[in-house]
Design a protein around this motif. Structure first.
Motif, PDB file in Angstrom:
ATOM      1  N   ALA A 198      -0.907   3.442 -14.867  1.00 16.67           N
ATOM      2  CA  ALA A 198      -2.323   3.357 -15.228  1.00 16.67           C
ATOM      3  C   ALA A 198      -3.137   4.212 -14.254  1.00 16.67           C
ATOM      4  O   ALA A 198      -2.850   5.392 -14.082  1.00 16.67           O
ATOM      5  N   ASP A 199      -4.157   3.641 -13.585  1.00 15.53           N
ATOM      6  CA  ASP A 199      -5.009   4.438 -12.695  1.00 15.53           C
ATOM      7  C   ASP A 199      -4.604   4.320 -11.232  1.00 15.53           C
ATOM      8  O   ASP A 199      -5.418   4.516 -10.335  1.00 15.53           O
ATOM      9  N   ARG A 200      -3.328   4.011 -10.987  1.00 22.26           N
ATOM     10  CA  ARG A 200      -2.804   3.965  -9.622  1.00 22.26           C
ATOM     11  C   ARG A 200      -1.619   4.916  -9.476  1.00 22.26           C
ATOM     12  O   ARG A 200      -0.877   5.159 -10.434  1.00 22.26           O
ATOM     13  N   GLY A 201      -1.458   5.429  -8.270  1.00 20.59           N
ATOM     14  CA  GLY A 201      -0.300   6.243  -7.950  1.00 20.59           C
ATOM     15  C   GLY A 201       0.378   5.695  -6.712  1.00 20.59           C
ATOM     16  O   GLY A 201      -0.278   5.146  -5.814  1.00 20.59           O
ATOM     17  N   TYR A 202       1.703   5.837  -6.634  1.00 21.86           N
ATOM     18  CA  TYR A 202       2.475   5.353  -5.487  1.00 21.86           C
ATOM     19  C   TYR A 202       3.397   6.474  -5.031  1.00 21.86           C
ATOM     20  O   TYR A 202       4.108   7.078  -5.841  1.00 21.86           O
ATOM     21  N   ILE A 203       3.366   6.766  -3.737  1.00 14.51           N
ATOM     22  CA  ILE A 203       4.166   7.854  -3.180  1.00 14.51           C
ATOM     23  C   ILE A 203       4.912   7.342  -1.956  1.00 14.51           C
ATOM     24  O   ILE A 203       4.317   6.673  -1.099  1.00 14.51           O
ATOM     25  N   VAL A 204       6.202   7.669  -1.882  1.00 14.31           N
ATOM     26  CA  VAL A 204       7.013   7.334  -0.710  1.00 14.31           C
ATOM     27  C   VAL A 204       7.410   8.632  -0.021  1.00 14.31           C
ATOM     28  O   VAL A 204       7.974   9.531  -0.648  1.00 14.31           O
ATOM     29  N   THR A 205       7.074   8.754   1.267  1.00 19.71           N
ATOM     30  CA  THR A 205       7.529   9.889   2.073  1.00 19.71           C
ATOM     31  C   THR A 205       8.477   9.365   3.146  1.00 19.71           C
ATOM     32  O   THR A 205       8.461   8.182   3.493  1.00 19.71           O
ATOM     33  N   PHE A 206       9.314  10.264   3.699  1.00 17.60           N
ATOM     34  CA  PHE A 206      10.301   9.794   4.680  1.00 17.60           C
ATOM     35  C   PHE A 206      10.793  10.947   5.549  1.00 17.60           C
ATOM     36  O   PHE A 206      11.035  12.042   5.067  1.00 17.60           O
ATOM     37  N   GLU A 207      10.919  10.661   6.831  1.00 15.19           N
ATOM     38  CA  GLU A 207      11.714  11.479   7.749  1.00 15.19           C
ATOM     39  C   GLU A 207      12.521  10.538   8.640  1.00 15.19           C
ATOM     40  O   GLU A 207      13.733  10.609   8.701  1.00 15.19           O
ATOM     41  N   ARG A 208      11.811   9.627   9.330  1.00 16.40           N
ATOM     42  CA  ARG A 208      12.491   8.615  10.122  1.00 16.40           C
ATOM     43  C   ARG A 208      12.045   7.205   9.756  1.00 16.40           C
ATOM     44  O   ARG A 208      12.641   6.224  10.186  1.00 16.40           O
ATOM     45  N   ILE A 209      10.981   7.102   8.990  1.00 17.32           N
ATOM     46  CA  ILE A 209      10.463   5.808   8.564  1.00 17.32           C
ATOM     47  C   ILE A 209       9.797   5.988   7.207  1.00 17.32           C
ATOM     48  O   ILE A 209       9.458   7.113   6.825  1.00 17.32           O
ATOM     49  N   ASP A 210       9.640   4.903   6.454  1.00 19.61           N
ATOM     50  CA  ASP A 210       9.196   4.980   5.065  1.00 19.61           C
ATOM     51  C   ASP A 210       7.747   4.543   4.921  1.00 19.61           C
ATOM     52  O   ASP A 210       7.462   3.352   4.916  1.00 19.61           O
ATOM     53  N   PRO A 211       6.800   5.489   4.796  1.00 20.78           N
ATOM     54  CA  PRO A 211       5.444   5.086   4.417  1.00 20.78           C
ATOM     55  C   PRO A 211       5.316   5.032   2.892  1.00 20.78           C
ATOM     56  O   PRO A 211       5.688   5.971   2.201  1.00 20.78           O
ATOM     57  N   LEU A 212       4.798   3.911   2.401  1.00 18.52           N
ATOM     58  CA  LEU A 212       4.463   3.770   0.995  1.00 18.52           C
ATOM     59  C   LEU A 212       2.955   3.896   0.865  1.00 18.52           C
ATOM     60  O   LEU A 212       2.205   3.122   1.465  1.00 18.52           O
ATOM     61  N   TYR A 213       2.495   4.890   0.086  1.00 17.52           N
ATOM     62  CA  TYR A 213       1.068   5.138  -0.098  1.00 17.52           C
ATOM     63  C   TYR A 213       0.615   4.601  -1.450  1.00 17.52           C
ATOM     64  O   TYR A 213       1.295   4.795  -2.464  1.00 17.52           O
ATOM     65  N   VAL A 214      -0.537   3.949  -1.455  1.00 14.85           N
ATOM     66  CA  VAL A 214      -1.164   3.466  -2.681  1.00 14.85           C
ATOM     67  C   VAL A 214      -2.423   4.298  -2.910  1.00 14.85           C
ATOM     68  O   VAL A 214      -3.285   4.394  -2.026  1.00 14.85           O
ATOM     69  N   ILE A 215      -2.545   4.912  -4.100  1.00 17.45           N
ATOM     70  CA  ILE A 215      -3.623   5.868  -4.386  1.00 17.45           C
ATOM     71  C   ILE A 215      -4.433   5.400  -5.592  1.00 17.45           C
ATOM     72  O   ILE A 215      -3.876   4.981  -6.610  1.00 17.45           O
ATOM     73  N   ASP A 216      -5.740   5.485  -5.461  1.00 18.24           N
ATOM     74  CA  ASP A 216      -6.672   5.123  -6.537  1.00 18.24           C
ATOM     75  C   ASP A 216      -6.994   6.372  -7.353  1.00 18.24           C
ATOM     76  O   ASP A 216      -7.494   7.367  -6.819  1.00 18.24           O
ATOM     77  N   LEU A 217      -6.713   6.314  -8.661  1.00 15.71           N
ATOM     78  CA  LEU A 217      -6.970   7.451  -9.557  1.00 15.71           C
ATOM     79  C   LEU A 217      -7.957   7.081 -10.658  1.00 15.71           C
ATOM     80  O   LEU A 217      -8.024   7.751 -11.689  1.00 15.71           O
ATOM     81  N   ALA A 218      -8.729   6.013 -10.435  1.00 16.67           N
ATOM     82  CA  ALA A 218      -9.682   5.569 -11.456  1.00 16.67           C
ATOM     83  C   ALA A 218     -10.716   6.641 -11.756  1.00 16.67           C
ATOM     84  O   ALA A 218     -11.151   6.800 -12.901  1.00 16.67           O
ATOM     85  N   LEU A 219     -11.112   7.404 -10.743  1.00 15.12           N
ATOM     86  CA  LEU A 219     -12.033   8.523 -10.922  1.00 15.12           C
ATOM     87  C   LEU A 219     -11.226   9.806 -10.743  1.00 15.12           C
ATOM     88  O   LEU A 219     -10.917  10.201  -9.607  1.00 15.12           O
ATOM     89  N   PRO A 220     -10.845  10.469 -11.837  1.00 15.58           N
ATOM     90  CA  PRO A 220      -9.937  11.618 -11.741  1.00 15.58           C
ATOM     91  C   PRO A 220     -10.443  12.725 -10.813  1.00 15.58           C
ATOM     92  O   PRO A 220      -9.640  13.430 -10.206  1.00 15.58           O
ATOM     93  N   THR A 221     -11.763  12.902 -10.719  1.00 12.39           N
ATOM     94  CA  THR A 221     -12.302  13.969  -9.880  1.00 12.39           C
ATOM     95  C   THR A 221     -12.300  13.609  -8.397  1.00 12.39           C
ATOM     96  O   THR A 221     -12.588  14.461  -7.565  1.00 12.39           O
ATOM     97  N   ASN A 222     -11.970  12.359  -8.078  1.00 13.05           N
ATOM     98  CA  ASN A 222     -12.055  11.925  -6.676  1.00 13.05           C
ATOM     99  C   ASN A 222     -10.947  10.926  -6.341  1.00 13.05           C
ATOM    100  O   ASN A 222     -11.206   9.735  -6.127  1.00 13.05           O
TER     101      ASN A 222
END
Length: 679
Positions: free
Chosen positions: A460-484
């Protein structure tokens, strides 16, 4: 002698003049007709030299319908350029498409194939409709004889055991099954002849033609014990990917036009001219891939005049590779439509409304949008900086929601990856970027220095991204306003997730690997050359995590399950995950392959073990928790190692089927149930 009057004399002269004029007109018309006939019969002069032709390349701009002559010239230029220059553009690397949004199986008491989008089915090696299980059985050697790939048909009995009722051979004994679709008492079997290249592997350079065909066998399965062959279809080229919506099967097929008999080592002007003339003499119809239905002679999938080529292309440019977007009604083979574009495809993503194809060019990701309307109309082209990458499932980096396309790309040109989320909308024939993250209002980068992206999921209007090198950050992103787009929150934990699966009521499942915590520096540690930072990260085993994201600014790992020296194919292929959601109460099944070494006095013995994990999560509970309900461990009849990457499962109420290799085992969901089989 009769004397003529003056008036009569003048009249005779006038008549004679008229006759002369009429004769002259007739002569002139005949002469003109003759001249025109001679002109019409004149052929254009044969070229005496090869014009300047650029090396074959793909373009990043919009596509246009340029007409038959321009398309024919563009393709022929591409064939000549490939033959003469051996141009190298890029290789494609991609992985499998992925898994679904939540609530896909709410209306069923049995599981179906996990897909990226609800309502858009994807090919898999098994299909189950509640009564019949279809399995794409791989080719095997048995008693020194090869058993060709085929489809097993097993019917569910009243006690939920299975009985094989039919075995469906392939059109070509040497072909490989690429996937199955089941719909409305019809079974579609997709297979390939020759070398297999799909979006899930490395695709060939598009200028090197392959002698390959896509095979599509359609069966009437109204009587499961006696499936009837309804249609046998062959299509020139290589299937890149496929999807199904309702009765319609969508196929993206790649084809490289070629001309037989060209001198690929031509060096002299005379030899090069001979190649060029042979290409010019090739009929337009021979430049197009053909479709062969039920043994007919074949007809071109497209006409050159209907193909889209780059708007930027000049008369000296060319590209011999074509992509055909094909739509076939599985229940009515006369209902077929297609469209054609000259482009490269690495990744395909499809929503219920549009199909997107991506490729990489000069550190940019090029996107082509095709509408799923009645004409499969090309819509627009756009580009974002960076590439999609190769980890996990690249198509999960794209998602369409409310007329906006979201995509996550990575720029590796500076040495350390820089990640960007872009939102695009169509404006005419352009896909324009209307929003990005990071941005001026939210400049924080996605991931810490050196971290790569391991998983992306949109819901829906959320995005989730996992990055990793030595530890796992899980990012939660708000996409309700596509321009911002906005970064709402992040969570750091040991290990990483390769795959994310949204659950009901604000929960998220992560599947990946655990890492040894001793290699992870504590906050405030001073790192130097002797510090553990320089030690390699050690993967300790498969990890399944349950995340609570009800407060997106503060995501929390509720609990996790770790399985040492193990991995699950779910990490790279979403279809290996089986999900049955009943009103927010989830049953989850995933294959597990465990390995180890046993030591004896004489030698060390490497061993593997294949099992099926049965997990539960009740997101309606006051305190949801990830629970292991059971673990089915099986041993094939043969002692030979069978790779578990193609393992699948089906959940039907309280019953479970586990497919390992070409065999099936059956058990109950409850702990301690007997394991029956193999079937």
């Amino acid at each position: 002698m009769v004397q003529l009057t003056t008036q009569q004399h003048r009249s005779n002269i006038g008549n004679q003049l008229c006759l002369v004029i009429i004769a002259m007109i007739i002569f002139t018309l005949v002469a003109c007709s003759s001249d025109n006939k001679e002109v019409a019969n004149l052929e254009p002069p044969r070229p005496t030299f090869v014009p300047e032709i650029n090396e074959a390349t793909s373009f990043s701009g919009p596509l246009i319908r340029a007409g038959q002559n321009s398309v024919g010239r563009f393709i022929r230029n591409g064939i000549y350029s490939a033959t003469n220059h051996y141009a190298i553009d890029q290789r494609f690397e991609t992985a499998v498409p992925v898994q679904p949004t939540a609530d896909q199986n709410v209306t069923n008491d049995f599981s179906t194939t996990n897909t990226q989008e609800v309502g858009v089915d994807e090919a898999d090696r098994i299909k189950y409709n509640g009564d019949t299980l279809y399995i794409a059985a791989d080719s095997q050697w048995h008693l020194e004889q090869q058993v060709p790939a085929h489809v097993r048909v097993l019917e569910r009995q009243t006690d939920f055991s299975l009985a094989e009722t039919a075995e469906l051979p392939l059109t070509d004994n040497y072909s490989y099954i690429d996937g199955l679709y089941e719909q409305n008492e019809h079974l579609a079997v997709l297979s390939n002849t020759g070398q297999i290249y799909t979006l899930y592997t490395f695709a060939p350079e598009p200028w090197l033609p392959l002698e390959s065909q896509l095979l599509l066998d359609i069966y009437d399965t109204s009587i499961p014990a006696s499936p009837l062959v309804k249609n046998k279809i062959k299509i020139d080229g290589t299937m890149l990917s496929s999807r199904r919506i309702g009765d319609y099967l969508y196929i993206v097929n790649g084809y490289t036009a070629s001309v037989n008999g060209l001198n690929t080592s031509a060096a002299s002007e005379k030899e090069q001219l001979a190649n060029y003339l042979a290409i010019l003499d090739t009929p337009d119809s021979d430049l197009m891939p053909k479709i062969y239905i039920d043994g007919d002679e074949g007809t071109p999938l497209n006409q050159p005049a209907d193909c889209m080529i780059p708007q930027q292309a000049s008369e000296q440019d060319g590209y011999a590779h074509l992509l055909t977007i094909l739509r076939i009604n599985m229940t009515n083979i006369s209902d077929i439509s297609s469209s054609c574009i000259s482009a490269v495809a690495e990744v395909m993503y499809m929503s219920t409304d549009n199909l997107y194809l991506t490729s990489t060019s000069e550190n940019q990701t090029i996107l082509h949008k095709i509408s799923l309307d009645s004409e499969l109309t090309y819509q627009a082209t756009g580009a974002v900086d960076g590439v999609i990458g190769w980890r996990s499932a690249p198509n999960l980096r794209l998602s369409e929601y409310q007329n906006s396309l979201r995509i996550v790309s990575s720029d590796y040109s500076s040495g350390e990856p820089i990640h960007k989320l872009s939102v695009l909308q169509q404006d005419g024939d352009q896909l324009e970027v209307i929003g990005t993250l990071p941005n001026e209002a939210a400049p924080e980068p996605i991931g810490k220095p050196g971290e790569d992206i391991y998983a992306v999921r949109f819901f829906a209007d959320r995005g989730y991204i996992v990055t990793f090198e030595r530890i796992d950050p899980l990012y939660v992103i708000d996409l309700a306003l596509p321009t911002n787009p906005k970064l709402l929150g992040e969570l750091e934990i040991p290990g990483f997730s390769n795959y994310l699966h949204p659950l009901d009521n604000g929960y998220l499942l992560g599947v990946g690997q655990q890492v040894n915590p001793r290699f992870i520096p504590e906050e405030g540690d001073i790192l130097d050359d002797t510090n553990v930072e320089d030690e390699p990260v050690s993967e300790e085993g498969m990890k399944v995590s349950l995340f609570d994201i009800t407060d997106p600014s503060n995501p929390v790992e509720v609990n996790n399950l770790i399985y040492p020296q193990s991995y699950t194919p779910v990490e790279h292929d979403y279809r290996a995950l089986t999900v049955l959601n009943t009103g927010g109460s989830y049953k989850l099944a995933m294959p597990l392959e465990t390995w180890g070494v046993s030591k004896t006095e004489e030698r060390r013995i490497w061993w593997t073990q294949n099992s099926l994990l049965l997990l539960e999560v009740d997101t309606t509970s006051v305190t949801p928790e990830l629970i292991q309900r059971n673990k089915l461990t099986v041993k094939p009849e043969t002692e030979h190692y069978i790779y578990g990457g193609q393992d699948r499962s089906v959940i039907h109420g309280q019953e479970v089927y586990y497919i390992h290799g070409n065999q099936v085992w059956h058990s109950q969901w409850v702990e301690g149930g007997d394991i029956l089989g193999p079937y």
